[in-house]
Design a protein around this motif. Structure first.
Motif, PDB file in Angstrom:
ATOM      1  N   PHE A  43       8.279  -1.949   3.497  1.00 55.31           N
ATOM      2  CA  PHE A  43       7.399  -0.797   3.668  1.00 55.31           C
ATOM      3  C   PHE A  43       7.511   0.196   2.518  1.00 55.31           C
ATOM      4  O   PHE A  43       6.525   0.745   2.058  1.00 55.31           O
ATOM      5  CB  PHE A  43       7.724  -0.110   4.996  1.00 55.31           C
ATOM      6  CG  PHE A  43       6.913   1.112   5.265  1.00 55.31           C
ATOM      7  CD1 PHE A  43       5.574   1.005   5.599  1.00 55.31           C
ATOM      8  CD2 PHE A  43       7.482   2.373   5.197  1.00 55.31           C
ATOM      9  CE1 PHE A  43       4.813   2.143   5.841  1.00 55.31           C
ATOM     10  CE2 PHE A  43       6.729   3.508   5.447  1.00 55.31           C
ATOM     11  CZ  PHE A  43       5.394   3.393   5.772  1.00 55.31           C
ATOM     12  N   SER A  44       8.743   0.421   2.059  1.00 57.55           N
ATOM     13  CA  SER A  44       8.949   1.401   1.006  1.00 57.55           C
ATOM     14  C   SER A  44      10.131   0.997   0.143  1.00 57.55           C
ATOM     15  O   SER A  44      10.989   0.214   0.564  1.00 57.55           O
ATOM     16  CB  SER A  44       9.205   2.781   1.620  1.00 57.55           C
ATOM     17  OG  SER A  44       9.235   3.781   0.615  1.00 57.55           O
ATOM     18  N   GLY A  79       0.796  -1.223   0.000  1.00 61.22           N
ATOM     19  CA  GLY A  79       0.000   0.000   0.000  1.00 61.22           C
ATOM     20  C   GLY A  79       0.827   1.269   0.000  1.00 61.22           C
ATOM     21  O   GLY A  79       0.626   2.160  -0.830  1.00 61.22           O
ATOM     22  N   HIS A  80       1.742   1.389   0.931  1.00 64.05           N
ATOM     23  CA  HIS A  80       2.565   2.597   1.019  1.00 64.05           C
ATOM     24  C   HIS A  80       3.471   2.730  -0.207  1.00 64.05           C
ATOM     25  O   HIS A  80       3.625   3.835  -0.751  1.00 64.05           O
ATOM     26  CB  HIS A  80       3.405   2.611   2.290  1.00 64.05           C
ATOM     27  CG  HIS A  80       4.322   3.792   2.366  1.00 64.05           C
ATOM     28  ND1 HIS A  80       3.868   5.046   2.686  1.00 64.05           N
ATOM     29  CD2 HIS A  80       5.637   3.903   2.120  1.00 64.05           C
ATOM     30  CE1 HIS A  80       4.882   5.891   2.639  1.00 64.05           C
ATOM     31  NE2 HIS A  80       5.973   5.224   2.308  1.00 64.05           N
ATOM     32  N   ILE A  81       4.044   1.629  -0.626  1.00 64.45           N
ATOM     33  CA  ILE A  81       4.936   1.665  -1.789  1.00 64.45           C
ATOM     34  C   ILE A  81       4.168   2.150  -3.020  1.00 64.45           C
ATOM     35  O   ILE A  81       4.628   3.035  -3.738  1.00 64.45           O
ATOM     36  CB  ILE A  81       5.567   0.284  -2.060  1.00 64.45           C
ATOM     37  CG1 ILE A  81       6.544  -0.069  -0.950  1.00 64.45           C
ATOM     38  CG2 ILE A  81       6.249   0.242  -3.420  1.00 64.45           C
ATOM     39  CD1 ILE A  81       7.111  -1.459  -1.025  1.00 64.45           C
ATOM     40  N   TYR A  82       3.004   1.578  -3.261  1.00 62.18           N
ATOM     41  CA  TYR A  82       2.233   1.992  -4.428  1.00 62.18           C
ATOM     42  C   TYR A  82       1.867   3.468  -4.340  1.00 62.18           C
ATOM     43  O   TYR A  82       2.027   4.225  -5.306  1.00 62.18           O
ATOM     44  CB  TYR A  82       0.969   1.141  -4.607  1.00 62.18           C
ATOM     45  CG  TYR A  82       0.179   1.623  -5.786  1.00 62.18           C
ATOM     46  CD1 TYR A  82       0.572   1.290  -7.081  1.00 62.18           C
ATOM     47  CD2 TYR A  82      -0.903   2.483  -5.625  1.00 62.18           C
ATOM     48  CE1 TYR A  82      -0.106   1.782  -8.185  1.00 62.18           C
ATOM     49  CE2 TYR A  82      -1.587   2.979  -6.725  1.00 62.18           C
ATOM     50  CZ  TYR A  82      -1.180   2.628  -7.998  1.00 62.18           C
ATOM     51  OH  TYR A  82      -1.843   3.122  -9.088  1.00 62.18           O
ATOM     52  N   SER A  83       1.389   3.891  -3.191  1.00 64.19           N
ATOM     53  CA  SER A  83       0.963   5.277  -3.013  1.00 64.19           C
ATOM     54  C   SER A  83       2.108   6.259  -3.270  1.00 64.19           C
ATOM     55  O   SER A  83       1.958   7.217  -4.034  1.00 64.19           O
ATOM     56  CB  SER A  83       0.419   5.455  -1.591  1.00 64.19           C
ATOM     57  OG  SER A  83       0.120   6.801  -1.341  1.00 64.19           O
ATOM     58  N   SER A  84       3.246   6.021  -2.651  1.00 64.59           N
ATOM     59  CA  SER A  84       4.354   6.972  -2.776  1.00 64.59           C
ATOM     60  C   SER A  84       5.009   6.944  -4.149  1.00 64.59           C
ATOM     61  O   SER A  84       5.333   7.990  -4.714  1.00 64.59           O
ATOM     62  CB  SER A  84       5.384   6.747  -1.673  1.00 64.59           C
ATOM     63  OG  SER A  84       5.907   5.450  -1.722  1.00 64.59           O
ATOM     64  N   ARG A  85       5.214   5.766  -4.723  1.00 61.95           N
ATOM     65  CA  ARG A  85       5.894   5.705  -6.023  1.00 61.95           C
ATOM     66  C   ARG A  85       4.969   6.104  -7.176  1.00 61.95           C
ATOM     67  O   ARG A  85       5.405   6.712  -8.138  1.00 61.95           O
ATOM     68  CB  ARG A  85       6.483   4.315  -6.273  1.00 61.95           C
ATOM     69  CG  ARG A  85       7.589   3.917  -5.286  1.00 61.95           C
ATOM     70  CD  ARG A  85       8.896   4.706  -5.422  1.00 61.95           C
ATOM     71  NE  ARG A  85       8.873   6.067  -4.979  1.00 61.95           N
ATOM     72  CZ  ARG A  85       9.109   6.507  -3.724  1.00 61.95           C
ATOM     73  NH1 ARG A  85       9.360   5.661  -2.767  1.00 61.95           N
ATOM     74  NH2 ARG A  85       9.078   7.795  -3.430  1.00 61.95           N
ATOM     75  N   GLU A 124       9.664  -2.210   7.751  1.00 65.89           N
ATOM     76  CA  GLU A 124       8.951  -1.952   8.990  1.00 65.89           C
ATOM     77  C   GLU A 124       9.166  -3.188   9.846  1.00 65.89           C
ATOM     78  O   GLU A 124       8.907  -4.298   9.398  1.00 65.89           O
ATOM     79  CB  GLU A 124       7.466  -1.750   8.668  1.00 65.89           C
ATOM     80  CG  GLU A 124       6.725  -0.851   9.638  1.00 65.89           C
ATOM     81  CD  GLU A 124       6.684  -1.366  11.051  1.00 65.89           C
ATOM     82  OE1 GLU A 124       7.003  -0.594  11.957  1.00 65.89           O
ATOM     83  OE2 GLU A 124       6.325  -2.535  11.250  1.00 65.89           O
ATOM     84  N   LYS A 155       2.659   8.356  -7.010  1.00 63.58           N
ATOM     85  CA  LYS A 155       2.601   9.820  -6.955  1.00 63.58           C
ATOM     86  C   LYS A 155       3.781  10.434  -7.712  1.00 63.58           C
ATOM     87  O   LYS A 155       3.670  11.526  -8.254  1.00 63.58           O
ATOM     88  CB  LYS A 155       2.621  10.313  -5.514  1.00 63.58           C
ATOM     89  CG  LYS A 155       1.306  10.217  -4.807  1.00 63.58           C
ATOM     90  CD  LYS A 155       1.412  10.750  -3.402  1.00 63.58           C
ATOM     91  CE  LYS A 155       0.170  10.413  -2.609  1.00 63.58           C
ATOM     92  NZ  LYS A 155       0.321  10.725  -1.196  1.00 63.58           N
ATOM     93  N   GLU A 168       8.548  -6.308   7.259  1.00 62.40           N
ATOM     94  CA  GLU A 168       7.645  -6.024   6.149  1.00 62.40           C
ATOM     95  C   GLU A 168       8.305  -4.992   5.251  1.00 62.40           C
ATOM     96  O   GLU A 168       8.803  -3.970   5.731  1.00 62.40           O
ATOM     97  CB  GLU A 168       6.321  -5.468   6.662  1.00 62.40           C
ATOM     98  CG  GLU A 168       5.368  -5.099   5.551  1.00 62.40           C
ATOM     99  CD  GLU A 168       4.092  -4.442   6.041  1.00 62.40           C
ATOM    100  OE1 GLU A 168       3.357  -3.902   5.181  1.00 62.40           O
ATOM    101  OE2 GLU A 168       3.815  -4.451   7.250  1.00 62.40           O
TER     102      GLU A 168
END
Length: 147
Positions: free
Chosen positions: A133-134, A62-68, A122, A70, A131
């Motif tokens: 995370f990014s 989730g975080h990886i998709y959201s940040s990359r 994480e 963008k 996990e």
């Protein structure tokens, strides 16, 4: 071997689920090399943090998709970044704020950059496992066009 051989399609499937606003499952995508695992635990001990108990790397995305996304990166770009950052030659880096692995070998990306991919983990939410995370493509001065 840090990333399991068939992990890339599973990583991609999770990222597609997230892109489509669906829930992605927790999957095992690999483990650290013995050298990485030892360095991570030694670094964590030096900061008086608990040792990583299980040598497994989990992934949701989730975080990886959201940040990359963008930044304009495609799912295929993100998968390449993850595979590179979890490479067997990646070096463990530990600070009091983060644990990561960094691929010391530059990779040519699709945008004319030579990047060194870094994976950030994480270590508490899925204890006793790490996990992913990014992921950060260090050196990406020429960003992809944003959609």
């Amino acid at each position: 071997m840090p990333i399991i051989p068939d992990a890339a399609p599973s990583i991609r499937a999770n990222l597609v689920r997230i892109q489509n606003s669906q829930k992605a499952p927790i999957i095992i995508i690999g483990s650290f090399t013995e050298l990485q695992f030892t360095a991570i635990n030694a670094g964590r001990a030096s900061f008086k943090q608990p040792a990583l108990e299980e040598n497994e790397i989990l992934f949701i995305g989730g975080h990886i998709y959201s940040s990359r996304s963008k930044d304009g990166y495609t799912i295929d770009d993100i998968v390449h970044q993850i595979v590179s950052a979890l490479g067997e030659d990646a070096v463990a880096m530990i600070t009091h704020k983060m644990t990561c692995t960094r691929n010391p070998t530059s990779r040519a990306d699709a945008y004319g950059n030579f990047v060194n991919d870094r994976a950030v983990y994480e270590m508490t939410a899925r204890k006793p496992r790490a996990e992913l995370f990014s992921v950060i493509p260090k050196g990406d001065h020429k960003k992809p066009p944003k959609k």
